[in-house]
Design a protein around this motif. Structure first.
Motif, PDB file in Angstrom:
ATOM      1  N   ASP A  27       0.836  -1.199   0.000  1.00 50.69           N
ATOM      2  CA  ASP A  27       0.000   0.000   0.000  1.00 50.69           C
ATOM      3  C   ASP A  27       0.870   1.249   0.000  1.00 50.69           C
ATOM      4  O   ASP A  27       1.838   1.340   0.757  1.00 50.69           O
ATOM      5  CB  ASP A  27      -0.900   0.024   1.232  1.00 50.69           C
ATOM      6  N   TYR A  28       0.493   2.199  -0.837  1.00 51.61           N
ATOM      7  CA  TYR A  28       1.163   3.486  -0.944  1.00 51.61           C
ATOM      8  C   TYR A  28       0.083   4.555  -1.022  1.00 51.61           C
ATOM      9  O   TYR A  28      -0.977   4.321  -1.602  1.00 51.61           O
ATOM     10  CB  TYR A  28       2.022   3.569  -2.211  1.00 51.61           C
ATOM     11  N   ASP A  29       0.363   5.710  -0.467  1.00 49.94           N
ATOM     12  CA  ASP A  29      -0.591   6.809  -0.554  1.00 49.94           C
ATOM     13  C   ASP A  29      -0.169   7.749  -1.670  1.00 49.94           C
ATOM     14  O   ASP A  29       0.995   8.154  -1.752  1.00 49.94           O
ATOM     15  CB  ASP A  29      -0.683   7.538   0.779  1.00 49.94           C
ATOM     16  N   PHE A  30      -1.135   8.057  -2.521  1.00 51.32           N
ATOM     17  CA  PHE A  30      -0.884   8.845  -3.709  1.00 51.32           C
ATOM     18  C   PHE A  30      -1.806  10.050  -3.775  1.00 51.32           C
ATOM     19  O   PHE A  30      -2.900  10.038  -3.224  1.00 51.32           O
ATOM     20  CB  PHE A  30      -1.145   8.007  -4.972  1.00 51.32           C
ATOM     21  N   GLU A  31      -1.351  11.039  -4.509  1.00 49.24           N
ATOM     22  CA  GLU A  31      -2.159  12.192  -4.878  1.00 49.24           C
ATOM     23  C   GLU A  31      -2.218  12.218  -6.398  1.00 49.24           C
ATOM     24  O   GLU A  31      -1.207  11.957  -7.065  1.00 49.24           O
ATOM     25  CB  GLU A  31      -1.508  13.471  -4.353  1.00 49.24           C
ATOM     26  N   VAL A  32      -3.378  12.546  -6.945  1.00 48.16           N
ATOM     27  CA  VAL A  32      -3.520  12.615  -8.395  1.00 48.16           C
ATOM     28  C   VAL A  32      -2.824  13.893  -8.869  1.00 48.16           C
ATOM     29  O   VAL A  32      -3.286  14.995  -8.609  1.00 48.16           O
ATOM     30  CB  VAL A  32      -5.001  12.596  -8.818  1.00 48.16           C
ATOM     31  N   ALA A  33      -1.693  13.721  -9.539  1.00 48.63           N
ATOM     32  CA  ALA A  33      -0.930  14.861 -10.048  1.00 48.63           C
ATOM     33  C   ALA A  33      -1.473  15.333 -11.389  1.00 48.63           C
ATOM     34  O   ALA A  33      -1.491  16.533 -11.673  1.00 48.63           O
ATOM     35  CB  ALA A  33       0.549  14.484 -10.192  1.00 48.63           C
ATOM     36  N   GLU A  34      -1.908  14.398 -12.209  1.00 44.77           N
ATOM     37  CA  GLU A  34      -2.473  14.712 -13.525  1.00 44.77           C
ATOM     38  C   GLU A  34      -3.639  13.771 -13.787  1.00 44.77           C
ATOM     39  O   GLU A  34      -3.592  12.608 -13.393  1.00 44.77           O
ATOM     40  CB  GLU A  34      -1.433  14.511 -14.635  1.00 44.77           C
ATOM     41  N   ALA A  35      -4.654  14.284 -14.450  1.00 46.61           N
ATOM     42  CA  ALA A  35      -5.798  13.456 -14.838  1.00 46.61           C
ATOM     43  C   ALA A  35      -6.404  14.045 -16.107  1.00 46.61           C
ATOM     44  O   ALA A  35      -6.667  15.249 -16.172  1.00 46.61           O
ATOM     45  CB  ALA A  35      -6.840  13.413 -13.729  1.00 46.61           C
ATOM     46  N   ASP A  36      -6.586  13.198 -17.094  1.00 44.19           N
ATOM     47  CA  ASP A  36      -7.147  13.642 -18.370  1.00 44.19           C
ATOM     48  C   ASP A  36      -8.178  12.643 -18.865  1.00 44.19           C
ATOM     49  O   ASP A  36      -7.947  11.423 -18.789  1.00 44.19           O
ATOM     50  CB  ASP A  36      -6.043  13.788 -19.423  1.00 44.19           C
ATOM     51  N   ALA A  37      -9.276  13.144 -19.385  1.00 48.04           N
ATOM     52  CA  ALA A  37     -10.293  12.300 -19.996  1.00 48.04           C
ATOM     53  C   ALA A  37      -9.841  11.990 -21.421  1.00 48.04           C
ATOM     54  O   ALA A  37      -9.606  12.905 -22.212  1.00 48.04           O
ATOM     55  CB  ALA A  37     -11.637  13.008 -20.001  1.00 48.04           C
ATOM     56  N   VAL A  38      -9.683  10.704 -21.712  1.00 43.12           N
ATOM     57  CA  VAL A  38      -9.212  10.269 -23.023  1.00 43.12           C
ATOM     58  C   VAL A  38     -10.009   9.037 -23.451  1.00 43.12           C
ATOM     59  O   VAL A  38     -10.867   8.560 -22.716  1.00 43.12           O
ATOM     60  CB  VAL A  38      -7.690   9.952 -23.008  1.00 43.12           C
ATOM     61  N   THR A  39      -9.679   8.528 -24.617  1.00 45.38           N
ATOM     62  CA  THR A  39     -10.308   7.305 -25.109  1.00 45.38           C
ATOM     63  C   THR A  39      -9.248   6.220 -25.205  1.00 45.38           C
ATOM     64  O   THR A  39      -8.176   6.438 -25.783  1.00 45.38           O
ATOM     65  CB  THR A  39     -10.950   7.542 -26.492  1.00 45.38           C
ATOM     66  N   ALA A  40      -9.545   5.056 -24.656  1.00 45.40           N
ATOM     67  CA  ALA A  40      -8.625   3.917 -24.705  1.00 45.40           C
ATOM     68  C   ALA A  40      -8.543   3.387 -26.129  1.00 45.40           C
ATOM     69  O   ALA A  40      -9.409   3.654 -26.963  1.00 45.40           O
ATOM     70  CB  ALA A  40      -9.105   2.821 -23.763  1.00 45.40           C
ATOM     71  N   SER A  41      -7.531   2.605 -26.403  1.00 42.23           N
ATOM     72  CA  SER A  41      -7.371   2.007 -27.739  1.00 42.23           C
ATOM     73  C   SER A  41      -8.554   1.104 -28.082  1.00 42.23           C
ATOM     74  O   SER A  41      -8.844   0.875 -29.246  1.00 42.23           O
ATOM     75  CB  SER A  41      -6.062   1.230 -27.819  1.00 42.23           C
ATOM     76  N   THR A  42      -9.257   0.615 -27.050  1.00 41.93           N
ATOM     77  CA  THR A  42     -10.435  -0.230 -27.261  1.00 41.93           C
ATOM     78  C   THR A  42     -11.678   0.592 -27.597  1.00 41.93           C
ATOM     79  O   THR A  42     -12.715   0.036 -27.910  1.00 41.93           O
ATOM     80  CB  THR A  42     -10.735  -1.046 -25.994  1.00 41.93           C
ATOM     81  N   GLY A  43     -11.563   1.926 -27.475  1.00 43.86           N
ATOM     82  CA  GLY A  43     -12.698   2.801 -27.713  1.00 43.86           C
ATOM     83  C   GLY A  43     -13.435   3.190 -26.451  1.00 43.86           C
ATOM     84  O   GLY A  43     -14.347   4.010 -26.482  1.00 43.86           O
ATOM     85  N   SER A  44     -13.070   2.603 -25.319  1.00 44.38           N
ATOM     86  CA  SER A  44     -13.729   2.919 -24.049  1.00 44.38           C
ATOM     87  C   SER A  44     -13.229   4.254 -23.509  1.00 44.38           C
ATOM     88  O   SER A  44     -12.036   4.550 -23.575  1.00 44.38           O
ATOM     89  CB  SER A  44     -13.446   1.838 -23.009  1.00 44.38           C
ATOM     90  N   PRO A  45     -14.132   5.041 -22.928  1.00 47.07           N
ATOM     91  CA  PRO A  45     -13.684   6.277 -22.276  1.00 47.07           C
ATOM     92  C   PRO A  45     -12.930   5.940 -20.996  1.00 47.07           C
ATOM     93  O   PRO A  45     -13.233   4.947 -20.332  1.00 47.07           O
ATOM     94  CB  PRO A  45     -14.989   7.014 -21.974  1.00 47.07           C
ATOM     95  N   MET A  46     -11.938   6.757 -20.665  1.00 51.45           N
ATOM     96  CA  MET A  46     -11.178   6.511 -19.440  1.00 51.45           C
ATOM     97  C   MET A  46     -10.558   7.805 -18.951  1.00 51.45           C
ATOM     98  O   MET A  46     -10.453   8.784 -19.680  1.00 51.45           O
ATOM     99  CB  MET A  46     -10.097   5.454 -19.659  1.00 51.45           C
ATOM    100  N   VAL A  47     -10.156   7.775 -17.679  1.00 51.27           N
ATOM    101  CA  VAL A  47      -9.396   8.873 -17.094  1.00 51.27           C
ATOM    102  C   VAL A  47      -7.975   8.361 -16.919  1.00 51.27           C
ATOM    103  O   VAL A  47      -7.728   7.415 -16.172  1.00 51.27           O
ATOM    104  CB  VAL A  47      -9.984   9.336 -15.745  1.00 51.27           C
ATOM    105  N   LYS A  48      -7.058   8.969 -17.655  1.00 48.92           N
ATOM    106  CA  LYS A  48      -5.643   8.613 -17.581  1.00 48.92           C
ATOM    107  C   LYS A  48      -5.023   9.468 -16.492  1.00 48.92           C
ATOM    108  O   LYS A  48      -5.104  10.694 -16.537  1.00 48.92           O
ATOM    109  CB  LYS A  48      -4.979   8.896 -18.928  1.00 48.92           C
ATOM    110  N   THR A  49      -4.404   8.810 -15.480  1.00 43.86           N
ATOM    111  CA  THR A  49      -3.864   9.558 -14.348  1.00 43.86           C
ATOM    112  C   THR A  49      -2.378   9.319 -14.161  1.00 43.86           C
ATOM    113  O   THR A  49      -1.851   8.262 -14.501  1.00 43.86           O
ATOM    114  CB  THR A  49      -4.575   9.172 -13.027  1.00 43.86           C
ATOM    115  N   LYS A  50      -1.741  10.332 -13.613  1.00 40.20           N
ATOM    116  CA  LYS A  50      -0.379  10.207 -13.103  1.00 40.20           C
ATOM    117  C   LYS A  50      -0.508  10.439 -11.609  1.00 40.20           C
ATOM    118  O   LYS A  50      -0.994  11.481 -11.165  1.00 40.20           O
ATOM    119  CB  LYS A  50       0.549  11.242 -13.727  1.00 40.20           C
ATOM    120  N   LEU A  51      -0.111   9.433 -10.823  1.00 38.48           N
ATOM    121  CA  LEU A  51      -0.268   9.447  -9.378  1.00 38.48           C
ATOM    122  C   LEU A  51       1.093   9.678  -8.729  1.00 38.48           C
ATOM    123  O   LEU A  51       2.045   8.962  -9.026  1.00 38.48           O
ATOM    124  CB  LEU A  51      -0.857   8.111  -8.917  1.00 38.48           C
TER     125      LEU A  51
END
Length: 162
Positions: A27-51
């Motif tokens: 277990d590690y504690d993280f803060e969301v440093a970056e978050a962007d709404a994008v589309t996965a290669s499968t076509g599914s919507p997703m939020v890509k994050t850098k923690l």
């Protein structure tokens, strides 16, 4: 015309590659440093994050994770909303959104914190971090596996008397 080539310190690059291997499971504690709404290669919507890790050996190091909104899979939807709730985006948050895309979710995630359980997976014969679970931080901060890794609550903002 001659081409200018880049020069590298391969000894340092080898050290960096070894240091970049997967972190110990735990277990590690993280803060969301970056978050962007994008589309996965499968076509599914997703939020890509850098923690960004908050404490311990890996403080200020980052891990990436994609929170995929699989609308066709009720089990995957339940996991998505469970993970969002761990970051404080509960049912009332989503109910207030009404019809929308994931951009408000990505914006709301930035700066939020959660306790993330990291596991490992092999990719191309190299161990990689894998997010195995996301939970709310309910006490102190966890810096990873091992005794004495947690160091207490996050720092509070300084208050200035009126």
């Amino acid at each position: 015309m001659t081409e200018t080539l880049n020069v590298f310190d391969f000894g340092q690059l080898l050290k960096d590659a070894k240091a970049g291997a997967a972190w110990p499971e735990g277990d590690y504690d993280f803060e969301v440093a970056e978050a962007d709404a994008v589309t996965a290669s499968t076509g599914s919507p997703m939020v890509k994050t850098k923690l960004r890790c908050l404490v311990g050996t890996y403080a200020n190091k980052t891990v990436t994770n994609n929170f995929v909104l699989s609308v066709e899979n009720p089990g995957a939807l339940a996991i998505f909303f469970k993970h969002m709730k761990a970051f404080g985006l509960d049912e009332s948050f989503f109910a207030q959104m009404g019809q929308s895309d994931l951009r408000p979710v990505a914006a709301a995630l930035r700066g939020r914190r959660a306790r993330i359980t990291l596991g490992r997976r092999m990719w191309n014969d190299v161990p990689q971090n894998q997010v195995n679970g996301v939970k709310p931080i309910t006490e102190g901060l966890a810096g990873g596996p091992g005794p004495g890794q947690g160091i207490g609550a996050p720092p509070q903002a300084a208050t200035v008397p009126p």
